[in-house]
Design an enzyme around this catalytic site. Structure first.
Site, short mmCIF file in Angstrom:
data_model
loop_
_atom_site.label_atom_id
_atom_site.label_comp_id
_atom_site.label_asym_id
_atom_site.label_seq_id
_atom_site.Cartn_x
_atom_site.Cartn_y
_atom_site.Cartn_z
N HIS A 109 0.82 -1.21 0.00
CA HIS A 109 0.00 0.00 0.00
C HIS A 109 0.85 1.26 0.00
O HIS A 109 0.37 2.33 -0.39
CB HIS A 109 -0.96 -0.02 1.19
CG HIS A 109 -2.11 -0.94 0.99
ND1 HIS A 109 -3.39 -0.65 1.45
CD2 HIS A 109 -2.21 -2.14 0.37
CE1 HIS A 109 -4.20 -1.64 1.13
NE2 HIS A 109 -3.51 -2.56 0.48
N HIS A 144 -2.14 -12.50 -2.79
CA HIS A 144 -3.17 -13.21 -2.04
C HIS A 144 -2.78 -14.65 -1.71
O HIS A 144 -3.57 -15.39 -1.13
CB HIS A 144 -4.49 -13.18 -2.82
CG HIS A 144 -5.06 -11.80 -2.94
ND1 HIS A 144 -6.18 -11.51 -3.71
CD2 HIS A 144 -4.66 -10.62 -2.40
CE1 HIS A 144 -6.44 -10.23 -3.63
NE2 HIS A 144 -5.53 -9.66 -2.84
#
Length: 724
Positions: free
Chosen positions: A98, A266
């Site tokens: 992020h 993921h």
């Protein structure tokens, strides 16, 4: 008790006067341009000692020791913020991701290169919930190594080490990111006034992702990429896949890189939504002082990692979420999935049928197993034919997948660091990558004065020489350190055909410069910049001043093979106030476009001002227009632009869209024409104060000196291969 109304009992500060919600001094006039963007990292905000050079300091870092400490941190679960399965790897990866994931290719802003995640608004974005704890977990390491490691480097390094600790062979790592010390509050993240407002606001048609407003990349205010629950929170994997494709493309990723990043991101970690999201406290920026910079207080966490809430989605993607393996492919492609709601009420996908042993265990209690989950973006990878084909190929070739992901992760975390020459540390990859905009080293064994003499004798005008050098250098943007004169890419596609570069004129001048390069051994890039020096020095001499424009040899000439032409499309100027040109009329005012370009080029307001004044009198306007050429001595480096702009014997009249006449007050005869970019230096109070300095009778020499200094800065902004 009676209230003390005496002056001594009153609060000595007007309530709200020193908070961000207070009315700014200039807030009464919202149409006035704000010059703060040109000084957003003023030295007064920097707590480091004068002369501190982080890029030198980081070279003293014990690289092995800090990595050992980070590896130890990954499994050192703290009671105040316990780790999922006793491993912080997924958490640190999300923090690094992020940090880097705010990068957008259109203007190069965002990214992990400055440690901006520490500050508002990014620190308090909904998508960054709980990352304040990740940074706090890193504090003991930052404290230990101090000035030898920036927060920007540490956050990305933590993500790299996290992947290594989970089994990935990373592609490499570079140190060298320098921290900022103040929020980059002038970056445009969207016009929405509330977090996660419907994304329709930033699209002409939300069903057509390519219509998203430029330069934005994320689909909603407060998100890094896309809404994991679906477009505007409504599950529809095909629509979400289309948004994923567009938003990742705007972050410089193609379909294969996007698929690799989705899978690799993921494969480890989990989503958090096990509880009531409405019970969370305010974000860090909105929290009280007792929070000490932490936000999103969870009164129901009770010291259990499995009770955390961030996105609202709850669960892990794979059976073993602390291992980097191929489990994601098996889970996504081998099961049927149905829509469900998390405990926090978020939309997610869960398998219709799955063996108990294939379920991931609880993040806190290994005796409990839960269904794995997929987001709408994950399901998009399955249903979109292009992404599905890529995933099937990866699944058949695990080594290819791991290499693709490692490379994509490296690109994600290094895209805004500029050329490879800026990389520092023992893990810098040897391979040159095309997205690094490689440039070969240029020759330095030629004689500078010989080159300048040949340029001076080539019959080129001052405008030709100065404009060509400017056009070559103006592509530089400090946001991601791309562009600039080094490489002479102005002679390659796509730059040679840009309307702003006047292709016919450019081709004529490059023909001359290429011959001079061949005759002298100087690179074409150096010849172009030296041409600008010759033009400026000649114009200064005509005005009565002998000057020498500082010059650095050694620019190289890039080739087509070294140039990802498509990625350079975003560097095309659509407006250049310095040459008084716009490709077309825009909703944004011309002076705002000027500010944006000046900020990307790293110019201060005074440098912008002096460059405008000088370039006007040198006759460098695009297409040879006379707008703003407030002088009868064009081609001489005089301060006439400022003298005549501030002369009250003239009046100003609008005669068309972005077109004005400057008239003699006595005769009403037209003297000059101008644009908004010209007149703003007389109308804006701050810019006028600078213009008046340069218009003074005793500051002609200062004007010439300041112009030469600002010019040299522009020409050398991209010279990372030489000491500053």
């Amino acid at each position: 008790m009676t209230q003390n109304n005496s002056s001594g009992g009153k609060c000595p500060v007007m309530h709200g006067a020193n908070t961000t919600s207070s009315q700014s001094v200039t807030g009464w006039w919202p149409e006035s341009i704000n010059l703060d963007i040109l000084h957003q990292h003023d030295g007064k905000t920097n707590p480091m000692d004068e002369g501190f050079d982080y890029r030198e300091e980081v070279r003293k870092l014990d690289f092995d020791a800090i990595k050992q400490d980070l590896h130890a941190l990954m499994t050192d679960s703290q009671e105040w913020w316990p780790a999922d399965w006793g491993h912080y790897g997924g958490f640190m990866i999300r923090m690094a991701w992020h940090s880097a994931g705010t990068y957008r290719m259109a203007d190069g802003r965002g990214g992990g290169g400055s440690g901006n995640q520490r500050f508002a608004p990014i620190a308090s974005w909904p998508d960054n919930a709980s990352l304040d704890k990740a940074r706090r977990l890193l504090w003991p390491i930052k404290k230990k190594y101090g000035n030898k490691i920036s927060w920007a480097d540490l956050m990305i390094l933590a993500g790299n080490v996290a992947y290594e600790s989970m089994g990935l062979k990373t592609f490499g790592f570079s140190f060298g990111r320098e921290d900022i010390w103040h929020p980059e509050k002038d970056i445009y993240w969207g016009a929405e006034k509330e977090w996660l407002a419907p994304s329709d606001e930033r699209y002409e048609d939300v069903g057509k992702p390519e219509t998203m407003e430029n330069p934005l990349a994320a689909v909603q205010m407060g998100l890094i990429y896309v809404n994991p629950e679906g477009v505007n929170g409504k599950p529809d994997p095909m629509k979400t896949a289309a948004q994923v494709r567009e938003t990742f493309a705007r972050m410089a990723m193609d379909d294969e890189e996007t698929a690799a990043l989705t899978v690799g991101g993921h494969t480890v970690g989990k989503c958090h939504g096990n509880g009531d999201a409405g019970a969370l406290g305010a974000e860090p920026e909105g929290s009280d002082v007792v929070g000490q910079g932490l936000g999103w207080d969870n009164p129901n966490m009770q010291g259990r990692a499995s009770n955390a809430i961030t996105s609202g989605i709850e669960g892990a993607w794979t059976t073993e979420p602390t291992k980097f393996d191929m489990g994601y492919f098996d889970m996504l492609l081998d099961h049927e999935w149905e829509q469900k709601k998390s405990p926090a009420g978020a939309s997610q996908w869960e398998p219709v049928d799955i063996k108990e042993e294939d379920k991931p265990v609880d993040a806190s209690d290994p005796s409990i197993r839960h269904n794995p989950i997929m987001t709408d973006a994950d399901m998009g990878m399955k249903v979109d034919p292009t992404y599905r084909k890529i995933l099937e190929g990866f699944r058949k070739d695990p080594e290819r997948f791991q290499d693709a992901f490692a490379r994509a992760w490296f690109k994600l975390t290094h895209r805004d660091m500029g050329p490879k020459s800026r990389y520092i540390g023992p893990e810098v990859p040897d391979e040159d990558l095309i997205w690094q905009d490689p440039i070969p080293a240029g020759p330095t064994d030629y004689i500078e004065e010989v080159v300048k003499e040949k340029i001076a004798d080539a019959g080129l005008s001052i405008s030709d020489m100065v404009s060509t050098a400017w056009d070559s250098a103006r592509t530089f943007r400090g946001s991601d350190l791309r562009g600039g004169a080094n490489g002479a890419r102005i002679r390659l596609a796509p730059q040679k055909d840009w309307a702003g570069n006047e292709p016919e004129r450019l081709a004529r001048i490059l023909t001359v410069y290429e011959q001079i390069s061949a005759d002298t051994g100087a690179s074409i890039a150096d010849v172009i910049v030296l041409g600008g020096s010759v033009g400026v020095e000649k114009a200064a001499k005509a005005a009565g001043y002998e000057v020498h424009v500082p010059f650095l040899k050694g620019r190289g000439d890039a080739t087509d093979e070294m140039t990802d032409a498509e990625s350079f499309d975003v560097l095309e100027p659509v407006a250049d106030g310095f040459r008084n040109w716009q490709k077309q009329n825009y909703v944004v005012k011309p002076e705002e476009l000027l500010l944006d370009r000046a900020q990307l080029m790293g110019l201060t307001a005074t440098q912008m001002t002096v460059l405008i004044g000088g370039m006007r009198v040198l006759g460098t306007n695009h297409g040879g227009t006379k707008h703003g050429v407030f002088t009868d001595r064009e081609g001489q480096l005089t301060n006439d632009f400022f003298v005549n702009l501030t002369d009250m014997s003239y009046s100003w009249k609008s005669v068309g869209e972005n077109l004005y006449e400057v008239r003699d007050r006595k005769t009403d005869q037209k003297k000059w024409t101008a644009t908004r970019v010209d007149l703003v230096f007389g109308s804006h109070s701050i810019l006028r104060s600078y213009a008046e300095v340069y218009a003074q009778d005793d500051n002609h020499e200062k004007f010439v000196r300041d112009f030469v200094s600002a010019w040299a800065k522009v020409m050398n902004s991209d010279r990372f291969d030489v000491p500053a």
